[in-house]
Design a protein around this motif. Sequence first.
Motif, PDB file in Angstrom:
ATOM      1  N   GLU A 106     -30.679 -42.884   6.370  1.00 14.65           N
ATOM      2  CA  GLU A 106     -29.626 -42.653   5.440  1.00 14.65           C
ATOM      3  C   GLU A 106     -28.219 -42.088   6.106  1.00 14.65           C
ATOM      4  O   GLU A 106     -27.252 -42.478   5.526  1.00 14.65           O
ATOM      5  CB  GLU A 106     -30.035 -41.647   4.400  1.00 14.65           C
ATOM      6  CG  GLU A 106     -31.247 -42.141   3.452  1.00 14.65           C
ATOM      7  CD  GLU A 106     -31.708 -41.298   2.631  1.00 14.65           C
ATOM      8  OE1 GLU A 106     -31.227 -39.957   2.464  1.00 14.65           O
ATOM      9  OE2 GLU A 106     -32.964 -41.349   2.001  1.00 14.65           O
ATOM     10  N   ASP A 107     -28.278 -41.294   6.927  1.00 10.98           N
ATOM     11  CA  ASP A 107     -27.005 -40.888   7.478  1.00 10.98           C
ATOM     12  C   ASP A 107     -26.433 -41.779   8.706  1.00 10.98           C
ATOM     13  O   ASP A 107     -27.162 -42.111   9.311  1.00 10.98           O
ATOM     14  CB  ASP A 107     -27.408 -39.250   8.149  1.00 10.98           C
ATOM     15  CG  ASP A 107     -26.223 -38.473   8.514  1.00 10.98           C
ATOM     16  OD1 ASP A 107     -25.042 -39.061   8.922  1.00 10.98           O
ATOM     17  OD2 ASP A 107     -26.340 -37.251   8.471  1.00 10.98           O
ATOM     18  N   GLN A 108     -25.346 -42.402   8.281  1.00 12.00           N
ATOM     19  CA  GLN A 108     -24.532 -43.078   9.247  1.00 12.00           C
ATOM     20  C   GLN A 108     -24.442 -42.582  10.596  1.00 12.00           C
ATOM     21  O   GLN A 108     -24.227 -43.201  11.523  1.00 12.00           O
ATOM     22  CB  GLN A 108     -23.309 -43.565   8.637  1.00 12.00           C
ATOM     23  CG  GLN A 108     -22.186 -42.995   8.526  1.00 12.00           C
ATOM     24  CD  GLN A 108     -20.919 -43.630   7.748  1.00 12.00           C
ATOM     25  OE1 GLN A 108     -20.766 -44.665   8.120  1.00 12.00           O
ATOM     26  NE2 GLN A 108     -20.122 -42.929   7.110  1.00 12.00           N
ATOM     27  N   ARG A 109     -24.376 -41.305  10.590  1.00 14.31           N
ATOM     28  CA  ARG A 109     -24.137 -40.652  11.961  1.00 14.31           C
ATOM     29  C   ARG A 109     -25.123 -40.902  12.850  1.00 14.31           C
ATOM     30  O   ARG A 109     -25.174 -41.027  14.157  1.00 14.31           O
ATOM     31  CB  ARG A 109     -23.724 -39.292  11.927  1.00 14.31           C
ATOM     32  CG  ARG A 109     -22.366 -38.843  11.239  1.00 14.31           C
ATOM     33  CD  ARG A 109     -22.208 -37.549  10.973  1.00 14.31           C
ATOM     34  NE  ARG A 109     -23.196 -36.985  10.025  1.00 14.31           N
ATOM     35  CZ  ARG A 109     -23.451 -35.761   9.635  1.00 14.31           C
ATOM     36  NH1 ARG A 109     -22.490 -34.659   9.829  1.00 14.31           N
ATOM     37  NH2 ARG A 109     -24.167 -35.415   8.661  1.00 14.31           N
ATOM     38  N   TRP A 110     -26.386 -41.002  12.389  1.00 16.32           N
ATOM     39  CA  TRP A 110     -27.823 -41.411  13.240  1.00 16.32           C
ATOM     40  C   TRP A 110     -27.759 -42.805  13.512  1.00 16.32           C
ATOM     41  O   TRP A 110     -27.834 -43.435  14.214  1.00 16.32           O
ATOM     42  CB  TRP A 110     -28.821 -40.958  12.269  1.00 16.32           C
ATOM     43  CG  TRP A 110     -29.225 -39.637  12.107  1.00 16.32           C
ATOM     44  CD1 TRP A 110     -28.153 -38.408  12.035  1.00 16.32           C
ATOM     45  CD2 TRP A 110     -30.499 -38.927  12.420  1.00 16.32           C
ATOM     46  NE1 TRP A 110     -29.041 -37.325  12.024  1.00 16.32           N
ATOM     47  CE2 TRP A 110     -30.220 -37.332  12.316  1.00 16.32           C
ATOM     48  CE3 TRP A 110     -31.431 -39.231  12.534  1.00 16.32           C
ATOM     49  CZ2 TRP A 110     -31.140 -36.456  12.388  1.00 16.32           C
ATOM     50  CZ3 TRP A 110     -32.851 -38.462  12.966  1.00 16.32           C
ATOM     51  CH2 TRP A 110     -32.347 -37.028  12.816  1.00 16.32           C
ATOM     52  N   ARG A 111     -27.410 -43.785  12.075  1.00 14.25           N
ATOM     53  CA  ARG A 111     -27.817 -45.081  11.806  1.00 14.25           C
ATOM     54  C   ARG A 111     -27.147 -45.799  13.167  1.00 14.25           C
ATOM     55  O   ARG A 111     -27.426 -46.781  13.762  1.00 14.25           O
ATOM     56  CB  ARG A 111     -27.460 -45.661  10.702  1.00 14.25           C
ATOM     57  CG  ARG A 111     -28.391 -45.141   9.520  1.00 14.25           C
ATOM     58  CD  ARG A 111     -28.373 -46.254   8.650  1.00 14.25           C
ATOM     59  NE  ARG A 111     -27.028 -46.533   8.135  1.00 14.25           N
ATOM     60  CZ  ARG A 111     -26.327 -46.006   7.161  1.00 14.25           C
ATOM     61  NH1 ARG A 111     -26.997 -45.170   6.456  1.00 14.25           N
ATOM     62  NH2 ARG A 111     -25.168 -46.346   6.735  1.00 14.25           N
ATOM     63  N   GLN A 112     -25.900 -45.384  13.269  1.00 23.17           N
ATOM     64  CA  GLN A 112     -24.870 -46.270  14.099  1.00 23.17           C
ATOM     65  C   GLN A 112     -25.224 -45.811  15.652  1.00 23.17           C
ATOM     66  O   GLN A 112     -24.859 -46.428  16.612  1.00 23.17           O
ATOM     67  CB  GLN A 112     -23.383 -45.926  13.996  1.00 23.17           C
ATOM     68  CG  GLN A 112     -23.022 -46.528  12.468  1.00 23.17           C
ATOM     69  CD  GLN A 112     -21.481 -46.359  12.294  1.00 23.17           C
ATOM     70  OE1 GLN A 112     -20.987 -46.617  13.183  1.00 23.17           O
ATOM     71  NE2 GLN A 112     -21.157 -45.524  11.253  1.00 23.17           N
ATOM     72  N   LEU A 113     -26.135 -45.072  15.979  1.00 25.58           N
ATOM     73  CA  LEU A 113     -26.529 -44.441  17.343  1.00 25.58           C
ATOM     74  C   LEU A 113     -27.936 -45.237  17.489  1.00 25.58           C
ATOM     75  O   LEU A 113     -28.442 -45.319  18.600  1.00 25.58           O
ATOM     76  CB  LEU A 113     -26.419 -43.142  17.622  1.00 25.58           C
ATOM     77  CG  LEU A 113     -25.269 -42.533  17.798  1.00 25.58           C
ATOM     78  CD1 LEU A 113     -25.343 -40.908  17.920  1.00 25.58           C
ATOM     79  CD2 LEU A 113     -24.409 -43.141  18.999  1.00 25.58           C
ATOM     80  N   LEU A 114     -28.718 -45.826  16.581  1.00 19.90           N
ATOM     81  CA  LEU A 114     -29.852 -46.189  16.566  1.00 19.90           C
ATOM     82  C   LEU A 114     -30.271 -47.223  17.747  1.00 19.90           C
ATOM     83  O   LEU A 114     -31.398 -47.240  18.397  1.00 19.90           O
ATOM     84  CB  LEU A 114     -30.590 -46.844  15.428  1.00 19.90           C
ATOM     85  CG  LEU A 114     -30.566 -45.596  14.255  1.00 19.90           C
ATOM     86  CD1 LEU A 114     -30.968 -46.052  12.827  1.00 19.90           C
ATOM     87  CD2 LEU A 114     -31.777 -44.615  14.762  1.00 19.90           C
TER      88      LEU A 114
END
Length: 225
Positions: A110-118
């Motif tokens: 849910e947190d885009q700060r995580w998602r964009q580094l996946l």
Amino acid sequence: MTETAANKAKEGRVARRQRRNREALIRAASAVMSDKGIDAATMLEIADRADVGAGTVYNYFKSKDDLAVAVLEEIMQGLALRVESATAGLDDPAHIYAIALMTVLETATEDQRWRQLLNRAGIVADVMYRRIGPFTIDLLAKAEASGRLTPGDPALAWKLSTHAIVGFALAISRHEVAPVTIPTAAARLLCLAGLDAREAEEMVARPRPMLPPERDLHDLSPQEG
């Protein structure tokens, strides 16, 4: 003051200023990336928000991706502390571990700060292992000692889980699996740690305590003059 003492005082001031600059950049990057996403954020905007010179950013971080990883490290460590605080009144380490798994899975998706580094799966899994691991590995060890779980090697169990979490979150971001399967994923990770499948499914379905809000990064850092 002797020359040696004066040099030490100067070095102390420089180190404090450097620490404050780095913390300010991480706080600013977290705010900007939360609002706009990593791709849209610029180093100039982050520097302006942190009130440092544009070139100063590169004294601390080689690239925007490096700065994003630093933000992620602080978020993950903060998440572990928030889960620890929310579950302080619970006695069963297996239940606390289940809450941690659900929370991490939800945040990763849910947190885009995580998602964009996946797409940097290895880096994200490594950060998760290092920053959340002290809490989760301790839980697994306690759960094994009490007979609630049988992870074998708690550190290895968490290492495997971090890669599974990143892979699962990446699959959700690509719309290959639905977010409603998060409890199923958490239950499977509990089974990896040795919990019976039926109990694992029941455990992840329990109401969870509310986490305290995410604090501004480095709120607990002492502000030295």
